[in-house]
Design a protein around this motif. Sequence first.
Motif, PDB file in Angstrom:
ATOM      1  N   ILE A   6      83.021  16.425  42.045  1.00 34.61           N
ATOM      2  CA  ILE A   6      82.423  15.646  43.143  1.00 34.61           C
ATOM      3  C   ILE A   6      81.345  14.699  42.613  1.00 34.61           C
ATOM      4  O   ILE A   6      81.030  13.672  43.195  1.00 34.61           O
ATOM      5  N   GLY A   7      80.751  15.100  41.461  1.00 31.56           N
ATOM      6  CA  GLY A   7      79.639  14.300  40.942  1.00 31.56           C
ATOM      7  C   GLY A   7      78.324  14.709  41.588  1.00 31.56           C
ATOM      8  O   GLY A   7      77.330  13.990  41.537  1.00 31.56           O
ATOM      9  N   SER A   8      78.335  15.884  42.189  1.00 31.47           N
ATOM     10  CA  SER A   8      77.127  16.466  42.774  1.00 31.47           C
ATOM     11  C   SER A   8      77.138  17.935  42.378  1.00 31.47           C
ATOM     12  O   SER A   8      77.949  18.719  42.891  1.00 31.47           O
ATOM     13  N   LEU A   9      76.220  18.307  41.486  1.00 32.62           N
ATOM     14  CA  LEU A   9      76.230  19.671  40.911  1.00 32.62           C
ATOM     15  C   LEU A   9      76.265  20.747  41.986  1.00 32.62           C
ATOM     16  O   LEU A   9      77.077  21.678  41.941  1.00 32.62           O
ATOM     17  N   VAL A  10      75.396  20.586  42.992  1.00 32.75           N
ATOM     18  CA  VAL A  10      75.310  21.623  44.033  1.00 32.75           C
ATOM     19  C   VAL A  10      76.660  21.786  44.717  1.00 32.75           C
ATOM     20  O   VAL A  10      77.126  22.903  44.962  1.00 32.75           O
TER      21      VAL A  10
ATOM     22  N   LEU B  53      66.458  16.109  45.405  1.00 38.32           N
ATOM     23  CA  LEU B  53      67.706  15.591  45.969  1.00 38.32           C
ATOM     24  C   LEU B  53      68.666  15.274  44.825  1.00 38.32           C
ATOM     25  O   LEU B  53      68.742  14.167  44.323  1.00 38.32           O
ATOM     26  N   ASP B  54      69.427  16.305  44.438  1.00 37.82           N
ATOM     27  CA  ASP B  54      70.342  16.141  43.302  1.00 37.82           C
ATOM     28  C   ASP B  54      71.632  15.461  43.775  1.00 37.82           C
ATOM     29  O   ASP B  54      72.120  15.722  44.868  1.00 37.82           O
ATOM     30  N   GLY B  55      72.131  14.563  42.948  1.00 37.93           N
ATOM     31  CA  GLY B  55      73.365  13.858  43.288  1.00 37.93           C
ATOM     32  C   GLY B  55      73.103  12.689  44.221  1.00 37.93           C
ATOM     33  O   GLY B  55      73.991  12.213  44.928  1.00 37.93           O
ATOM     34  N   SER B  56      71.845  12.219  44.218  1.00 40.78           N
ATOM     35  CA  SER B  56      71.455  11.220  45.243  1.00 40.78           C
ATOM     36  C   SER B  56      72.260   9.930  45.125  1.00 40.78           C
ATOM     37  O   SER B  56      72.356   9.191  46.095  1.00 40.78           O
TER      38      SER B  56
ATOM     39  N   TYR C 229      64.988  22.781  36.244  1.00 43.10           N
ATOM     40  CA  TYR C 229      65.148  22.713  37.700  1.00 43.10           C
ATOM     41  C   TYR C 229      66.569  22.399  38.142  1.00 43.10           C
ATOM     42  O   TYR C 229      66.821  22.083  39.292  1.00 43.10           O
ATOM     43  N   GLU C 230      67.521  22.462  37.196  1.00 41.28           N
ATOM     44  CA  GLU C 230      68.932  22.413  37.586  1.00 41.28           C
ATOM     45  C   GLU C 230      69.670  23.610  36.977  1.00 41.28           C
ATOM     46  O   GLU C 230      70.198  24.450  37.692  1.00 41.28           O
ATOM     47  N   CYS C 231      69.681  23.722  35.644  1.00 46.27           N
ATOM     48  CA  CYS C 231      70.495  24.756  35.002  1.00 46.27           C
ATOM     49  C   CYS C 231      69.967  26.168  35.219  1.00 46.27           C
ATOM     50  O   CYS C 231      70.744  27.066  35.585  1.00 46.27           O
TER      51      CYS C 231
HETATM   52  P1  P6P Z   1      78.112  12.104  35.892  1.00 44.91           P
HETATM   53  C1  P6P Z   1      73.907  14.022  39.621  1.00 44.91           C
HETATM   54  O1  P6P Z   1      73.304  12.855  39.049  1.00 44.91           O
HETATM   55  C2  P6P Z   1      74.034  15.045  38.500  1.00 44.91           C
HETATM   56  O2  P6P Z   1      72.763  15.385  38.019  1.00 44.91           O
HETATM   57  C3  P6P Z   1      74.789  16.268  38.997  1.00 44.91           C
HETATM   58  O3  P6P Z   1      74.512  16.572  40.320  1.00 44.91           O
HETATM   59  C4  P6P Z   1      76.239  15.882  38.782  1.00 44.91           C
HETATM   60  O4  P6P Z   1      77.105  17.000  38.587  1.00 44.91           O
HETATM   61  C5  P6P Z   1      76.166  15.030  37.522  1.00 44.91           C
HETATM   62  O5  P6P Z   1      74.833  14.499  37.447  1.00 44.91           O
HETATM   63  C6  P6P Z   1      77.141  13.879  37.561  1.00 44.91           C
HETATM   64  O6  P6P Z   1      76.986  13.159  36.348  1.00 44.91           O
HETATM   65  O7  P6P Z   1      77.648  11.634  34.535  1.00 44.91           O
HETATM   66  O8  P6P Z   1      79.425  12.855  35.803  1.00 44.91           O
HETATM   67  O9  P6P Z   1      78.140  11.037  36.954  1.00 44.91           O
END
Ligand code: P6P
Length: 335
Positions: free
Chosen positions: A245-249, A119-122, A279-281
């Motif tokens: 958005i602060g959520s990579l996906v 759960l990325d960006g949780s 598991y992300e990049c």
């Molecule tokens: P920051 C979420 O924690 C994450 O791993 C990615 O999904 C997101 O793009 C990034 O970190 C956000 O990080 O430091 O900009 O809040």
Amino acid sequence: MKERNKTLGEYIIEKQEEFKYSSGELSRIINAIRLAAKVVNYKVNKAGLVDIVGAAGEQNIQGEDQQKLDVYANEVFIQTLINREIVCGIASEENDDFITVHGKAGDDNNKYVVLMDPLDGSSNIDVNVSVGTIFSVYRRVTPVGTPVTLEDFLQPGDQQVAAGYVIYGTSTMLVYTTGHGVNGFTLNPAIGTFYLSHPNMQYSADGKIYSVNEGNYIHFPQGVKDYIKYCQMEEGDRPYTSRYIGSLVSDFHRNMIKGGVYIYPTSSKAPNGKLRLLYECNPMAFIAEQAGGKASDGYGRIMEIKPTELHQRVPFFCGSKNMVAKAEEFMAKYK
Ligand code: P6P
């Protein structure tokens, strides 16, 4: 049947012969992820209603507060994969070490390993912003029948046999590749079925969106600072639009549809960047390249990096190939 009305199940069966080592196991992995995604989606959509948001009180290896949904999603994906008897090992952002999976007979005859960020960006859950699951699949490199080892997980990204993400957003989508292009499937929650909604997804070579956390600007390498100023300059098709958005996906998905670049560079606060290679990049890089995009650490191809640690971090520049190339140009000036 019209392409767009095809269900994920029908698509998997139809494409079976395209899967590398088409023994049906890779299809079963995608099917397991499909099931787990529906279960997690149900919980994510209810997050505001039940006592499942908010930190679980523990911290993961990254030193980040574990949100309860993190823990829940991790357990669902791990259990679903184990139950399907198809993988010999699982690595997760939420687990310090990898999990060895033995078959029912206690054997190690399964041939694949799965790495994931369940759960990325949780941290966005409590504020109702979209989050995602990211997964990456490799064929093991150590002998079938022996216990899986760390070596099976530390493979370069160009050895992936499949990768994808689930985005739990205004609609829930499963987007994945097995090395034959990228396809997006949208969940119809009323009947719990994913339908092919975005066949053959492609990154445009150029775009007008740049995604970076500019709050860290003063800590960035000079090449990234120069690229950001380039994006903001009044010239040609610029200034670009900043969307983060602060959520990579979510940022990745929007940029793939609209054109754009996502950057999480090194900084004085994060000397290796923040995002995890395995598991992300790597999975996002596989998808990006399969969609005609580009994924770099600022100097070279992400998928050629030889991993050394399960949770290692790398800088990440990913999206429209000409935008990534331009950012690399600025980075090269200071190498
Ligand atoms: P920051 C979420 O924690 C994450 O791993 C990615 O999904 C997101 O793009 C990034 O970190 C956000 O990080 O430091 O900009 O809040």
